[in-house]
Design an enzyme around this catalytic site. Structure first.
Site, PDB file in Angstrom:
ATOM      1  N   ASP A   1     -44.771   6.220  42.841  1.00 50.61           N
ATOM      2  CA  ASP A   1     -43.351   6.580  42.690  1.00 50.61           C
ATOM      3  C   ASP A   1     -43.072   7.014  41.252  1.00 50.61           C
ATOM      4  O   ASP A   1     -42.354   7.980  41.003  1.00 50.61           O
ATOM      5  CB  ASP A   1     -42.478   5.376  43.077  1.00 50.61           C
ATOM      6  CG  ASP A   1     -42.878   4.833  44.433  1.00 50.61           C
ATOM      7  OD1 ASP A   1     -42.784   5.577  45.411  1.00 50.61           O
ATOM      8  OD2 ASP A   1     -43.337   3.673  44.508  1.00 50.61           O
TER       9      ASP A   1
ATOM     10  N   GLY B   1     -60.539   4.010  55.216  1.00 51.87           N
ATOM     11  CA  GLY B   1     -59.311   4.759  55.518  1.00 51.87           C
ATOM     12  C   GLY B   1     -59.163   5.979  54.625  1.00 51.87           C
ATOM     13  O   GLY B   1     -60.036   6.297  53.817  1.00 51.87           O
TER      14      GLY B   1
ATOM     15  N   HIS C   1     -41.222  -0.670  46.631  1.00 54.09           N
ATOM     16  CA  HIS C   1     -41.865   0.602  47.005  1.00 54.09           C
ATOM     17  C   HIS C   1     -41.371   0.954  48.402  1.00 54.09           C
ATOM     18  O   HIS C   1     -42.018   0.655  49.406  1.00 54.09           O
ATOM     19  CB  HIS C   1     -43.386   0.493  46.994  1.00 54.09           C
ATOM     20  CG  HIS C   1     -44.018   1.688  47.668  1.00 54.09           C
ATOM     21  ND1 HIS C   1     -43.971   2.947  47.128  1.00 54.09           N
ATOM     22  CD2 HIS C   1     -44.654   1.820  48.851  1.00 54.09           C
ATOM     23  CE1 HIS C   1     -44.566   3.800  47.944  1.00 54.09           C
ATOM     24  NE2 HIS C   1     -44.979   3.144  49.001  1.00 54.09           N
TER      25      HIS C   1
HETATM   26  P1  NAX Z   1     -55.501   4.417  56.932  1.00 57.31           P
HETATM   27  O1  NAX Z   1     -54.939   3.948  58.216  1.00 57.31           O
HETATM   28  O2  NAX Z   1     -56.159   5.744  56.821  1.00 57.31           O
HETATM   29  O3  NAX Z   1     -56.563   3.337  56.405  1.00 57.31           O
HETATM   30  C1  NAX Z   1     -56.310   1.979  56.420  1.00 57.31           C
HETATM   31  C2  NAX Z   1     -57.635   1.297  56.629  1.00 57.31           C
HETATM   32  O4  NAX Z   1     -57.419  -0.106  56.536  1.00 57.31           O
HETATM   33  C3  NAX Z   1     -58.254   1.559  57.998  1.00 57.31           C
HETATM   34  O5  NAX Z   1     -59.582   2.028  57.838  1.00 57.31           O
HETATM   35  C4  NAX Z   1     -58.215   0.182  58.669  1.00 57.31           C
HETATM   36  O6  NAX Z   1     -59.343  -0.039  59.502  1.00 57.31           O
HETATM   37  C5  NAX Z   1     -58.239  -0.739  57.465  1.00 57.31           C
HETATM   38  N1  NAX Z   1     -57.700  -2.083  57.720  1.00 57.31           N
HETATM   39  C6  NAX Z   1     -56.691  -2.451  58.542  1.00 57.31           C
HETATM   40  N2  NAX Z   1     -56.544  -3.774  58.541  1.00 57.31           N
HETATM   41  C7  NAX Z   1     -57.458  -4.258  57.672  1.00 57.31           C
HETATM   42  C8  NAX Z   1     -57.814  -5.565  57.267  1.00 57.31           C
HETATM   43  N3  NAX Z   1     -57.178  -6.638  57.752  1.00 57.31           N
HETATM   44  N4  NAX Z   1     -58.814  -5.704  56.380  1.00 57.31           N
HETATM   45  C9  NAX Z   1     -59.471  -4.634  55.899  1.00 57.31           C
HETATM   46  N5  NAX Z   1     -59.198  -3.372  56.274  1.00 57.31           N
HETATM   47  C10 NAX Z   1     -58.201  -3.184  57.148  1.00 57.31           C
HETATM   48  O7  NAX Z   1     -54.290   4.265  55.888  1.00 57.31           O
HETATM   49  P2  NAX Z   1     -54.162   4.868  54.412  1.00 57.31           P
HETATM   50  O8  NAX Z   1     -53.540   6.211  54.483  1.00 57.31           O
HETATM   51  O9  NAX Z   1     -55.460   4.724  53.698  1.00 57.31           O
HETATM   52  O10 NAX Z   1     -53.049   3.913  53.800  1.00 57.31           O
HETATM   53  C11 NAX Z   1     -53.307   2.539  53.563  1.00 57.31           C
HETATM   54  C12 NAX Z   1     -52.037   1.795  53.240  1.00 57.31           C
HETATM   55  O11 NAX Z   1     -51.439   2.309  52.040  1.00 57.31           O
HETATM   56  C13 NAX Z   1     -50.933   1.907  54.301  1.00 57.31           C
HETATM   57  O12 NAX Z   1     -50.355   0.634  54.494  1.00 57.31           O
HETATM   58  C14 NAX Z   1     -49.917   2.831  53.660  1.00 57.31           C
HETATM   59  O13 NAX Z   1     -48.616   2.625  54.173  1.00 57.31           O
HETATM   60  C15 NAX Z   1     -50.040   2.436  52.222  1.00 57.31           C
HETATM   61  N6  NAX Z   1     -49.511   3.355  51.213  1.00 57.31           N
HETATM   62  C16 NAX Z   1     -48.937   2.801  50.109  1.00 57.31           C
HETATM   63  C17 NAX Z   1     -48.457   3.574  49.061  1.00 57.31           C
HETATM   64  C18 NAX Z   1     -47.874   2.940  47.842  1.00 57.31           C
HETATM   65  O14 NAX Z   1     -47.407   3.703  46.971  1.00 57.31           O
HETATM   66  N7  NAX Z   1     -47.826   1.626  47.669  1.00 57.31           N
HETATM   67  C19 NAX Z   1     -48.503   5.042  49.146  1.00 57.31           C
HETATM   68  C20 NAX Z   1     -49.521   5.560  50.094  1.00 57.31           C
HETATM   69  C21 NAX Z   1     -49.675   4.783  51.372  1.00 57.31           C
HETATM   70  O15 NAX Z   1     -48.721   5.245  52.306  1.00 57.31           O
END
Ligand code: NAX
Length: 326
Positions: A159, A14, A187
């Site tokens: 944050d 991702g 968060h």
């Molecule tokens: P992306 O959608 O670009 O990448 C996520 C990846 O996870 C994809 O490649 C998908 O195939 C993979 N995936 C989905 N289900 C899976 C599973 N069961 N096992 C393994 N891989 C799996 O998202 P991205 O921008 O990289 O963000 C990832 C996560 O971080 C999201 O949930 C997003 O909301 C969260 N965030 C959290 C933040 C925080 O401060 N805690 C900030 C940034 C981000 O928004």
């Protein structure tokens, strides 16, 4: 040179993964003397994209990268993992309610918690980034009864860093000049970025700004920063999220500096009256690989109200998935 450690990363193909893996392999997370083996987890349809990422990692010829594995099975990716960065999560799809999102992720994080329980190092340090991060961390933790509950944390470092940046802009200083910033709670948009104890070049930050800026500008800007980035960039924050994940793990492994602390989503032990067991962001210091909640801070009425709102949201999230919690 030290023996390599195993770093598992989920959602490795991702956006965040694409910023994160190269920096972990370059030694930004655990130091320039610590070789790493990357153990990458993706869902089956993303394995081909992940293959491309692995080719690029190889092409960097990183001196500290001691091996890479890829898998669509959590039991393989988490085998003997010393660090696990749980980034992959189900994004909110069109028409999906918050409840549906919670449930879809609860299924992912309960399976991953079980796998960590079965195969990871007994001292694994788990950071949940995938949203809703705090509640996902709770679900993984509750599904890993053989691991210390304190192995499970959620990311509020982004944050925290956002709050440093906002205050630095306002005070006309560098974020390095600011100590003792705090993010309380979830968060999410209910988080409470708190400058009550923050110091700017040793002086009270609260004395440098007026309450109107705090209430109308600073707090909502930090709470809404993720949405502002999506609006501007058309995609959610990725490089800054990866950087914060690296900061979180580096601090956990190597410690906080004297006279400063950081913010981590960790299991509440009841400190500051926050319900025990919730994964709630607190100010923490870290020494010898162990985090401790900073004790004895005075909590104003203003702060208490905001700490309670975000605690309430976490209780509701937990209650929404309680049927999936062992
Ligand atoms: P992306 O959608 O670009 O990448 C996520 C990846 O996870 C994809 O490649 C998908 O195939 C993979 N995936 C989905 N289900 C899976 C599973 N069961 N096992 C393994 N891989 C799996 O998202 P991205 O921008 O990289 O963000 C990832 C996560 O971080 C999201 O949930 C997003 O909301 C969260 N965030 C959290 C933040 C925080 O401060 N805690 C900030 C940034 C981000 O928004």
């Amino acid at each position: 040179m030290k023996a390599p450690v195993r770093v598992a990363v989920t959602g490795a193909a991702g956006q965040i993964g694409y910023s994160l893996l190269f920096r972990v392999a370059a030694g930004d997370m655990l130091g320039k003397d610590q070789p790493v083996i990357l153990q990458l987890l993706e869902i089956t349809p993303a394995l081909e994209a992940l293959r491309g990422v692995v080719m690029e990692l190889e092409d960097c010829a990183f001196p500290l990268l001691a091996g890479i594995t890829t898998s669509d099975k959590a039991e393989e990716a988490f085998k003997d993992a010393d660090y696990a960065l749980l980034v992959g999560a189900r994004p909110r799809g069109p028409g999906m309610e918050r409840k549906d999102l919670l449930e879809a992720n609860a299924a992912i994080f309960s399976a991953q918690g079980k796998a960590l329980n079965d195969v990871a190092s007994r001292n694994v340090r788990v950071l949940v980034v995938g949203n809703p991060a705090n509640t996902n961390a709770l679900i993984a933790q509750r599904n890993a009864p053989d691991l210390d509950p304190r192995c499970f944390t959620a990311m509020t470092r982004l944050d925290h860093n956002r709050a440093l940046a906002q205050l630095a802009n306002k005070a006309g200083c560098h974020s390095n000049d600011i100590k003792k910033m705090t993010i309380w709670g979830n968060h999410s948009a209910t988080q409470y970025p708190d400058i009550s104890n923050a110091l700017v070049n040793g002086k009270s930050a609260a004395d440098l700004v007026d309450e109107a800026w705090l209430v109308d500008d600073f707090i909502p800007t930090v709470q809404q920063r993720g949405a502002a980035i999506i609006k501007a960039r058309g995609q959610s924050s990725a490089a800054s999220a990866a950087s914060a994940a690296i900061d979180h793990m580096r601090t956990w492994a190597l410690g906080t500096e004297d006279g400063d602390w950081t913010s981590m989503g960790i299991p509440s032990d009841g400190s500051y009256g926050i319900e025990e067991g919730l994964i709630y962001s607190f100010p923490v210091t870290v020494k010898d690989g162990k985090y401790e909640i900073v004790q004895g801070l005075e909590i104003s009425e203003f702060s208490r109200e905001r700490m309670t709102v975000t605690e309430q949201e976490l209780k509701e999230e937990r209650d929404g998935v309680s049927h999936l919690l062992p």
